[in-house]
Design a protein around this motif. Structure first.
Motif, PDB file in Angstrom:
ATOM      1  N   THR A 273       0.831  -1.202   0.000  1.00 40.69           N
ATOM      2  CA  THR A 273       0.000   0.000   0.000  1.00 40.69           C
ATOM      3  C   THR A 273       0.865   1.251   0.000  1.00 40.69           C
ATOM      4  OG1 THR A 273      -1.879  -1.062   1.095  1.00 40.69           O
ATOM      5  CG2 THR A 273      -1.686   1.328   1.336  1.00 40.69           C
ATOM      6  N   ARG A 274       1.880   1.263   0.844  1.00 44.27           N
ATOM      7  CA  ARG A 274       2.753   2.445   0.920  1.00 44.27           C
ATOM      8  C   ARG A 274       3.532   2.642  -0.383  1.00 44.27           C
ATOM      9  NH1 ARG A 274       3.715   5.668   5.083  1.00 44.27           N
ATOM     10  NH2 ARG A 274       5.548   7.033   4.967  1.00 44.27           N
ATOM     11  N   ASP A 275       3.964   1.541  -0.983  1.00 47.23           N
ATOM     12  CA  ASP A 275       4.674   1.630  -2.262  1.00 47.23           C
ATOM     13  C   ASP A 275       3.759   2.199  -3.346  1.00 47.23           C
ATOM     14  OD1 ASP A 275       6.844   0.879  -4.256  1.00 47.23           O
ATOM     15  OD2 ASP A 275       5.185  -0.373  -4.970  1.00 47.23           O
ATOM     16  N   ILE A 276       2.508   1.733  -3.374  1.00 52.45           N
ATOM     17  CA  ILE A 276       1.553   2.249  -4.361  1.00 52.45           C
ATOM     18  C   ILE A 276       1.364   3.749  -4.177  1.00 52.45           C
ATOM     19  CG2 ILE A 276      -0.892   2.254  -5.006  1.00 52.45           C
ATOM     20  CD1 ILE A 276      -0.882  -0.791  -4.442  1.00 52.45           C
ATOM     21  N   LEU A 277       1.157   4.186  -2.947  1.00 54.30           N
ATOM     22  CA  LEU A 277       0.922   5.608  -2.701  1.00 54.30           C
ATOM     23  C   LEU A 277       2.141   6.452  -3.059  1.00 54.30           C
ATOM     24  CD1 LEU A 277      -1.092   5.472   0.647  1.00 54.30           C
ATOM     25  CD2 LEU A 277      -1.973   5.806  -1.678  1.00 54.30           C
ATOM     26  N   GLN A 278       3.331   5.944  -2.817  1.00 50.71           N
ATOM     27  CA  GLN A 278       4.542   6.683  -3.186  1.00 50.71           C
ATOM     28  C   GLN A 278       4.651   6.822  -4.698  1.00 50.71           C
ATOM     29  OE1 GLN A 278       7.466   4.285  -1.107  1.00 50.71           O
ATOM     30  NE2 GLN A 278       7.600   5.761   0.586  1.00 50.71           N
ATOM     31  N   ARG A 279       4.389   5.729  -5.410  1.00 51.27           N
ATOM     32  CA  ARG A 279       4.465   5.780  -6.877  1.00 51.27           C
ATOM     33  C   ARG A 279       3.401   6.713  -7.453  1.00 51.27           C
ATOM     34  NH1 ARG A 279       3.121   0.901  -9.130  1.00 51.27           N
ATOM     35  NH2 ARG A 279       2.863  -0.343  -7.250  1.00 51.27           N
ATOM     36  N   VAL A 280       2.199   6.627  -6.905  1.00 54.76           N
ATOM     37  CA  VAL A 280       1.101   7.455  -7.409  1.00 54.76           C
ATOM     38  C   VAL A 280       1.365   8.927  -7.138  1.00 54.76           C
ATOM     39  CG1 VAL A 280      -1.322   8.031  -7.017  1.00 54.76           C
ATOM     40  CG2 VAL A 280      -0.643   5.648  -7.366  1.00 54.76           C
ATOM     41  N   LEU A 281       1.890   9.240  -5.968  1.00 50.63           N
ATOM     42  CA  LEU A 281       2.176  10.641  -5.653  1.00 50.63           C
ATOM     43  C   LEU A 281       3.253  11.203  -6.576  1.00 50.63           C
ATOM     44  CD1 LEU A 281       1.431  12.942  -3.749  1.00 50.63           C
ATOM     45  CD2 LEU A 281       3.212  12.130  -2.190  1.00 50.63           C
ATOM     46  N   ALA A 282       4.220  10.378  -6.959  1.00 50.50           N
ATOM     47  CA  ALA A 282       5.253  10.823  -7.899  1.00 50.50           C
ATOM     48  C   ALA A 282       4.675  11.053  -9.289  1.00 50.50           C
ATOM     49  CB  ALA A 282       6.379   9.797  -7.955  1.00 50.50           C
ATOM     50  N   LEU A 283       3.774  10.174  -9.707  1.00 50.64           N
ATOM     51  CA  LEU A 283       3.163  10.297 -11.035  1.00 50.64           C
ATOM     52  C   LEU A 283       2.116  11.395 -11.075  1.00 50.64           C
ATOM     53  CD1 LEU A 283       2.656   9.136 -13.930  1.00 50.64           C
ATOM     54  CD2 LEU A 283       0.968   7.609 -12.873  1.00 50.64           C
ATOM     55  N   CYS A 284       1.386  11.523  -9.987  1.00 44.71           N
ATOM     56  CA  CYS A 284       0.229  12.419  -9.979  1.00 44.71           C
ATOM     57  C   CYS A 284       0.164  13.165  -8.647  1.00 44.71           C
ATOM     58  CB  CYS A 284      -1.047  11.604 -10.202  1.00 44.71           C
ATOM     59  SG  CYS A 284      -2.570  12.568 -10.284  1.00 44.71           S
ATOM     60  N   PRO A 285       1.009  14.182  -8.446  1.00 42.64           N
ATOM     61  CA  PRO A 285       0.985  14.924  -7.181  1.00 42.64           C
ATOM     62  C   PRO A 285      -0.357  15.588  -6.910  1.00 42.64           C
ATOM     63  CG  PRO A 285       2.382  16.011  -8.816  1.00 42.64           C
ATOM     64  CD  PRO A 285       2.041  14.678  -9.373  1.00 42.64           C
ATOM     65  N   GLU A 286      -1.168  15.742  -7.980  1.00 39.97           N
ATOM     66  CA  GLU A 286      -2.497  16.329  -7.812  1.00 39.97           C
ATOM     67  C   GLU A 286      -3.408  15.493  -6.921  1.00 39.97           C
ATOM     68  OE1 GLU A 286      -1.568  16.977 -12.315  1.00 39.97           O
ATOM     69  OE2 GLU A 286      -0.949  15.623 -10.679  1.00 39.97           O
ATOM     70  N   ILE A 287      -2.994  14.235  -6.624  1.00 41.14           N
ATOM     71  CA  ILE A 287      -3.821  13.374  -5.796  1.00 41.14           C
ATOM     72  C   ILE A 287      -3.902  13.892  -4.364  1.00 41.14           C
ATOM     73  CG2 ILE A 287      -2.076  11.757  -4.938  1.00 41.14           C
ATOM     74  CD1 ILE A 287      -5.474  10.754  -6.428  1.00 41.14           C
ATOM     75  N   ALA A 288      -2.900  14.636  -3.926  1.00 39.76           N
ATOM     76  CA  ALA A 288      -2.918  15.221  -2.584  1.00 39.76           C
ATOM     77  C   ALA A 288      -3.967  16.328  -2.510  1.00 39.76           C
ATOM     78  CB  ALA A 288      -1.543  15.765  -2.224  1.00 39.76           C
ATOM     79  N   PRO A 289      -4.533  16.578  -1.336  1.00 37.86           N
ATOM     80  CA  PRO A 289      -5.552  17.623  -1.208  1.00 37.86           C
ATOM     81  C   PRO A 289      -5.060  18.981  -1.698  1.00 37.86           C
ATOM     82  CG  PRO A 289      -5.528  16.237   0.749  1.00 37.86           C
ATOM     83  CD  PRO A 289      -4.349  15.826  -0.085  1.00 37.86           C
ATOM     84  N   PRO A 290      -5.914  19.727  -2.395  1.00 40.26           N
ATOM     85  CA  PRO A 290      -5.504  21.014  -2.980  1.00 40.26           C
ATOM     86  C   PRO A 290      -5.000  22.019  -1.952  1.00 40.26           C
ATOM     87  CG  PRO A 290      -7.580  20.280  -3.928  1.00 40.26           C
ATOM     88  CD  PRO A 290      -7.286  19.343  -2.809  1.00 40.26           C
ATOM     89  N   ASP A 291      -5.558  22.036  -0.743  1.00 38.63           N
ATOM     90  CA  ASP A 291      -5.124  23.026   0.237  1.00 38.63           C
ATOM     91  C   ASP A 291      -3.689  22.785   0.684  1.00 38.63           C
ATOM     92  OD1 ASP A 291      -5.984  20.650   1.437  1.00 38.63           O
ATOM     93  OD2 ASP A 291      -6.416  21.638   3.344  1.00 38.63           O
ATOM     94  N   ILE A 292      -3.247  21.542   0.661  1.00 40.27           N
ATOM     95  CA  ILE A 292      -1.861  21.235   1.001  1.00 40.27           C
ATOM     96  C   ILE A 292      -0.933  21.619  -0.142  1.00 40.27           C
ATOM     97  CG2 ILE A 292      -0.250  19.326   1.440  1.00 40.27           C
ATOM     98  CD1 ILE A 292      -2.530  18.008   3.037  1.00 40.27           C
ATOM     99  N   ARG A 293      -1.337  21.284  -1.366  1.00 42.86           N
ATOM    100  CA  ARG A 293      -0.497  21.607  -2.524  1.00 42.86           C
ATOM    101  C   ARG A 293      -0.347  23.110  -2.715  1.00 42.86           C
ATOM    102  NH1 ARG A 293      -3.132  20.334  -6.813  1.00 42.86           N
ATOM    103  NH2 ARG A 293      -4.945  19.196  -5.995  1.00 42.86           N
ATOM    104  N   ALA A 294      -1.298  23.863  -2.199  1.00 42.31           N
ATOM    105  CA  ALA A 294      -1.243  25.314  -2.353  1.00 42.31           C
ATOM    106  C   ALA A 294      -0.122  25.947  -1.529  1.00 42.31           C
ATOM    107  CB  ALA A 294      -2.583  25.929  -1.948  1.00 42.31           C
ATOM    108  N   VAL A 295       0.347  25.235  -0.497  1.00 39.97           N
ATOM    109  CA  VAL A 295       1.343  25.842   0.389  1.00 39.97           C
ATOM    110  C   VAL A 295       2.673  25.107   0.410  1.00 39.97           C
ATOM    111  CG1 VAL A 295      -0.408  26.892   1.865  1.00 39.97           C
ATOM    112  CG2 VAL A 295       0.412  24.591   2.387  1.00 39.97           C
TER     113      VAL A 295
END
Length: 374
Positions: A273-295
């Motif tokens: 699960t952690r490996d999947i989330l790491q790979r997905v975040l690298a491919l698609c950082p937009e997956i993180a909540p917008p309020d976090i990405r804004a800062v």
């Protein structure tokens, strides 16, 4: 064997292949179809029922296999029609833009070139992964699999189909007295006119079939709540694995994934699960909540709070590919339609069409006068 009247057909299995095949046969006319299965779409999720765990989206992986290409294309055309605004099945789907990135060159002509609004991407595309050598964009559909399976079952029942719940030990049980052998209180004791085996991974152990070429391909996924994602993105590697982001109409997003041949483990592995989330975040950082990405740049810990569910399923792989053929040497014809691996949703309607053709030909061979009425 039945006389004049609708041909009595049993479809064994109620996953996406069994349901689609049952509908295809039923709606062609001249058949009364009964599904026999021990697990149904309305049941709680279980490792025994793979169809609940799929992503799913329609992105063909057929390569140079022309039969697979045709099945995939027919299926996409059907799903595109079902997803059209105003269609009764519309809410099972999300039409969306899809980006595909590959770490090796694609065969020509590319099977994806038939997709709506297809275009090749250039390496200056903002989301281009460092390891990719090819990229393409097009429109496709994603499928909210639990919702879609319920739709298929409802459509089948509304058309006059029957469902008998039970476990089949040997195909001979159905040959002799149909679904009555499984549930004598609900079923006609007459022998069916034909049986269609859509047993998935169960074909490996089913008596009378016992196809040892069938094997599990374990896939693990993570379901997130991220309604701001309205595009799909996939990265494939030379090792044959994929990192993917598949949003659903509901606002949930399923991400993955893994390919584990002959891996029978029935529970999600935390490290995977952690490996999947790491790979997905690298491919698609937009997956993180917008309020976090804004800062700031997001981390995996920012994604963990939006995790709904970890899951895994055993895709029904088969050496040699999908088995689509008839065993016509016994009392009734046995049509086989299983072994789809990860292609179940992608090729479901196309393989159902082939199974229907095999069924009609087998029945005509045995009874040409009656079959002319089908």
């Amino acid at each position: 064997m039945a006389g004049v009247g609708p041909k009595k057909i049993i479809v064994l299995g109620a996953g996406v292949i069994g349901l689609t095949t049952a509908i295809k046969i039923q709606e062609s006319g001249g058949y009364h179809v009964t599904i026999v299965a021990d697990t149904l779409p309305s049941d709680p999720k279980t490792i025994k029922y793979t169809s609940h765990w799929a992503g799913a989206h329609h992105v063909s992986l057929a390569g140079s296999d022309m039969r697979q290409r045709q099945m995939d294309r027919e299926t996409f055309e059907t799903l595109w029609e079902l997803s059209a605004p105003g269609n009764p099945a519309e809410k099972c789907f999300l039409r969306l833009p899809q980006e595909e990135y590959h770490c090796e060159e694609r065969p020509r002509p590319d099977v994806l070139e038939i997709m709506p609004e297809y275009r090749e991407l250039q390496q200056d595309t903002p989301a281009w992964p460092a390891t990719a050598v090819h990229g393409a964009a097009f429109k496709t559909v994603t499928i909210d699999t639990p919702v879609y399976l319920t739709y298929l079952m409802s459509r089948f029942l509304a058309g006059g189909g029957a469902v008998v719940r039970g476990s089949v030990q040997h195909i001979a049980q159905l040959v002799e007295s149909g679904a009555h052998a499984i549930n004598p209180d609900e079923a006609d004791p007459a022998s069916p006119d034909a049986i269609v085996v859509c047993a998935g991974l169960g074909a490996r152990a089913l008596g009378g079939v016992e196809d040892k070429d069938v094997y599990p391909i374990r896939g693990q996924t993570v379901l997130l709540r991220a309604p701001w994602i309205r595009f799909g993105r996939t990265l494939s590697t030379v090792k044959g694995t994929w990192t993917y982001v598949i949003p659903r109409r509901s606002g949930d997003v399923i991400v993955g994934g893994t390919l584990g041949p002959d891996d029978w483990h029935p529970r999600p592995r935390p490290e995977t699960t952690r490996d999947i989330l790491q790979r997905v975040l690298a491919l698609c950082p937009e997956i993180a909540p917008p309020d976090i990405r804004a800062v700031r740049e997001p981390t995996i810990d920012d994604v963990l709070p939006i995790v709904i569910e970890e899951g895994c399923g055993l895709r029904p792989g088969r050496k040699g590919g999908i088995r689509l053929e008839v065993d016509d040497g016994g009392k009734v014809p046995i049509v086989h339609n299983y072994g789809h691996g990860g292609y179940g949703y992608i090729s479901s309607w196309g393989s159902a069409s082939i199974a229907l053709g095999l069924l009609a030909s087998a029945l005509k061979k045995r009874d040409p006068v009656l079959s002319a009425k089908l």
